[in-house]
Design an enzyme around this catalytic site. Structure first.
Site, short mmCIF file in Angstrom:
data_model
loop_
_atom_site.label_atom_id
_atom_site.label_comp_id
_atom_site.label_asym_id
_atom_site.label_seq_id
_atom_site.Cartn_x
_atom_site.Cartn_y
_atom_site.Cartn_z
N VAL A 247 6.42 0.03 5.40
CA VAL A 247 7.16 0.92 5.19
C VAL A 247 6.04 2.45 5.19
O VAL A 247 6.65 3.60 5.44
CB VAL A 247 8.16 1.34 3.99
N LYS B 259 1.66 -8.39 2.96
CA LYS B 259 2.34 -9.61 2.83
C LYS B 259 1.84 -10.59 3.66
O LYS B 259 1.98 -11.81 3.14
CB LYS B 259 3.84 -9.54 2.71
N SER C 125 3.89 -3.37 3.41
CA SER C 125 4.45 -4.72 3.49
C SER C 125 3.40 -5.46 4.63
O SER C 125 3.35 -6.61 4.68
CB SER C 125 5.90 -4.94 4.02
N TYR D 171 2.24 -7.02 -7.25
CA TYR D 171 2.99 -6.73 -5.97
C TYR D 171 2.71 -5.19 -5.40
O TYR D 171 2.12 -4.83 -4.44
CB TYR D 171 4.39 -7.07 -6.26
N TYR E 198 11.95 -7.94 9.52
CA TYR E 198 12.84 -8.10 8.88
C TYR E 198 14.24 -8.13 9.63
O TYR E 198 14.30 -8.93 10.70
CB TYR E 198 13.12 -6.82 7.79
N1 GLN Z 1 6.21 -1.95 -1.27
C1 GLN Z 1 7.56 -1.74 -0.31
C2 GLN Z 1 8.59 -2.18 -1.19
O1 GLN Z 1 8.56 -3.01 -1.98
C3 GLN Z 1 7.05 -2.63 0.73
C4 GLN Z 1 8.29 -2.75 1.74
C5 GLN Z 1 7.80 -2.61 3.22
O2 GLN Z 1 6.96 -1.99 3.48
N2 GLN Z 1 8.82 -3.07 4.03
O3 GLN Z 1 9.71 -1.51 -0.81
#
Ligand code: GLN
Length: 304
Positions: free
Chosen positions: A258, A66, A63, A188, A240
């Site tokens: 993650v 992003k 993430s 994505y 988050y």
């Molecule tokens: N690719 C992961 C997902 O969609 C990204 C989530 C994350 O890093 N928090 O679940």
């Protein structure tokens, strides 16, 4: 400030914590990484870099990507972007579906998965070769050509990513995706699969500590006002439903993934990136967050 000595102290102090978190398994390929990894890097606006541990080893940024999709999407769309995605913390897990229905397909922010899927859709609408153009954009920000995507990680997520598929279909039903669901999911998973080291990330986020100016290419990536907005979103939404806890304990805008990475920004001063794959129950690096807390405590520097 002797950043190298501070990083070394932090490294010592977190070693005992490394077994505490849990490596993500819902993307099967991520479960193959050793929880004993720990790296940390600091890049100053003045051009100095410091690092410890496995800070040169690439890992799955997930993430954290992003932030890059957002900055590129923001460049393309300007303020219009915020008609399709909000700027409020969600208070829910990163992959939650529930708010989307109540809020008519407008995701709370660009960092939860639903919001990032909308941003992926925007990039697909603007870029002829989305994957190669995005990869090039990230490489330029970090001033290195060695950054790669990891097709095994992307495939692993694509095969196991039933929630994201549900979310993309739901967004499409609200007409908040223009491109095909399959294409959006593929892009994505591609951007989440990029591998970068702590050093790459510290360098690659420096423009956010530098009023939007990328020091390596001398390009104004975002205006100072847009940079303020992206940093504000990282502070309020970057970790988050733990964003309050992160602000309270670390006191910096930050973005987690993650794969166990977290990057944080001290405007006009430096960026700091950390990697430790064991996650806490909110999906953020357990030792990584603690290392950042030690960093702001030991240096006495935060945004507050
Ligand atoms: N690719 C992961 C997902 O969609 C990204 C989530 C994350 O890093 N928090 O679940």
């Amino acid at each position: 400030m002797n950043y190298q000595a501070i990083l070394e102290e932090i490294h010592e102090e977190v070693l005992d914590l490394l077994p505490c978190g849990t490596v993500a398994t819902y993307i099967p390929q991520l479960a193959t990484v050793s929880p004993q990894k720990f790296g940390m890097a600091v890049q100053t606006v003045g051009g100095e870099i410091f690092h410890v541990g496995h800070a040169l080893e690439p890992f799955s940024i997930q993430s954290i990507s992003k932030v890059y999709t957002l900055t590129l999407g923001f460049t393309f769309e300007g303020e219009k972007l915020w008609t399709r995605v909000g700027v409020e913390p969600s208070g829910s897990t990163f992959n939650s579906l529930v708010q989307l229905e109540y809020e008519h397909g407008i995701p709370r922010n660009p960092f939860i998965n639903a919001g990032a899927l909308v941003i992926s859709d925007i990039l697909l609408s603007h870029l002829k070769n989305p994957q190669s153009s995005f990869l090039e954009y990230v490489r330029q920000r970090a001033n290195t050509v060695s950054i790669q995507d990891d097709p095994q990680v992307a495939r692993s997520e694509r095969q196991a990513g039933f929630r994201n598929a549900a979310m993309a279909n739901f967004l499409k039903s609200f007409s908040n995706l223009s491109n095909e669901v399959e294409e959006v999911l593929a892009f994505y998973c591609f951007h989440c699969s990029l591998s970068m080291s702590c050093v790459d990330l510290a360098k690659g986020f420096l423009f956010l500590a530098n009023k939007g100016l990328c020091p390596w290419t001398n390009q104004q990536i975002l205006t100072p006002s847009q940079t303020k907005r992206v940093n504000a979103l990282m502070l309020t939404c970057g970790t988050y439903d733990a964003a309050g806890d992160f602000a309270f304990n670390v006191g910096l805008p930050g973005k987690s993934g993650v794969g166990g990475g977290i990057v944080a920004v001290i405007p006009n001063r430096l960026t700091v990136a950390v990697w430790s794959p064991g996650l806490n129950d909110k999906g953020n690096s357990f030792a990584g967050q603690y290392a950042l807390e030690l960093f702001t405590t030991k240096t006495g520097v935060s945004i507050f």
